[in-house]
Scaffold this motif. Structure first.
Motif, mmCIF file in Angstrom:
data_model
loop_
_atom_site.group_PDB
_atom_site.id
_atom_site.type_symbol
_atom_site.label_atom_id
_atom_site.label_comp_id
_atom_site.label_asym_id
_atom_site.label_seq_id
_atom_site.Cartn_x
_atom_site.Cartn_y
_atom_site.Cartn_z
ATOM 1 N N UNK A 1 0.965 -1.274 -0.017
ATOM 2 C CA UNK A 1 -0.050 -0.098 0.111
ATOM 3 C C UNK A 1 0.848 1.185 0.097
ATOM 4 N N UNK A 2 2.033 1.126 0.053
ATOM 5 C CA UNK A 2 2.872 2.416 0.373
ATOM 6 C C UNK A 2 2.661 3.141 1.633
ATOM 7 N N UNK A 3 2.664 4.455 1.478
ATOM 8 C CA UNK A 3 2.282 5.412 2.533
ATOM 9 C C UNK A 3 0.738 5.456 2.809
ATOM 10 N N UNK A 4 -0.163 4.650 2.019
ATOM 11 C CA UNK A 4 -1.495 4.874 2.039
ATOM 12 C C UNK A 4 -1.845 3.667 3.249
ATOM 13 N N UNK A 5 -1.199 3.675 4.587
ATOM 14 C CA UNK A 5 -1.414 2.765 5.544
ATOM 15 C C UNK A 5 -1.700 3.578 6.866
ATOM 16 N N UNK A 6 -2.684 3.221 7.637
ATOM 17 C CA UNK A 6 -2.985 3.815 9.070
ATOM 18 C C UNK A 6 -2.621 2.701 10.047
ATOM 19 N N UNK A 7 -1.639 2.777 10.886
ATOM 20 C CA UNK A 7 -1.353 2.012 11.856
ATOM 21 C C UNK A 7 -2.012 2.137 13.125
ATOM 22 N N UNK A 8 -2.262 1.398 13.850
ATOM 23 C CA UNK A 8 -2.899 1.360 15.214
ATOM 24 C C UNK A 8 -2.445 0.127 16.147
#
Length: 189
Positions: free
Chosen positions: A148-155
């Motif tokens: 996804x490249x930088x299109x990722x939201x971590x939690x």
């Protein structure tokens, strides 16, 4: 060192897809050295907790999260809310079964269900440590997912429940939030 624990059965993440067709990747890990060394400073209510697991939830974003625009900030808020709803359901289910569990607010780095510690948790740093995903440094640190490249939201969620119980509960709760199996895990490893 890269963590080899993803789920209770295989070295493979739980791969889901949301209603919009965007991916969700959930993996279960032994805590990083940093979390072990600073547990009481991050989670003061977890004193003397002998064993716990880190659950990483990665959501695919509509946008590359490299700039700060109104559109991107709205997207981050949407993904944060999605995680918070899922994370609370998972945390309360595991707590109801007698396992200390908490989720970290991705915006603040502090636990949602416990007292805040002296220092915030850093989701991006934990993902880098446990999954070895690269991080770009600009105004803030941005995770780079291999697909996804930088299109990722971590939690992150942290639990004393065993991995197989976390996995089972995750698979029960995820569909309630519109996250369904993309492929069987063996097809994606």
């Amino acid at each position: 060192m890269i963590s080899q624990v993803y789920t209770s059965e295989k070295a493979c993440p739980i791969n889901l897809v949301g209603k919009t067709g965007r991916g969700v990747q959930i993996s279960i890990h032994a805590p990083s050295d940093y979390i072990c060394a600073n547990c009481e400073r991050i989670l003061p209510d977890w004193k003397n907790q002998p064993c716990f697991w880190v659950v990483i939830v990665l959501q695919q974003s509509r946008y590359q999260l490299v700039k700060s625009t109104n559109q991107i900030e709205t997207e981050k808020q949407r993904l944060r809310e999605k995680f918070m709803r899922f994370g609370c359901d998972l945390a309360f289910q595991l707590r109801d079964r007698g396992y200390l569990t908490d989720l970290i607010d991705p915006r603040t780095g502090y636990p949602l269900l416990s007292h805040p510690g002296e220092i915030p948790h850093n989701d991006t740093a934990v993902v880098k440590a446990l999954l070895n995903y690269p991080v770009m440094k600009n105004k803030c640190r941005v995770l780079v997912h291999p697909v996804w490249g930088a299109a990722v939201y971590p939690s992150v969620l942290i639990s004393a429940a065993p991995p197989n119980m976390i996995e089972t509960s995750t698979q029960e709760i995820a569909p309630l939030h519109g996250w369904n199996q993309r492929l069987t895990n063996s097809e994606t490893c």
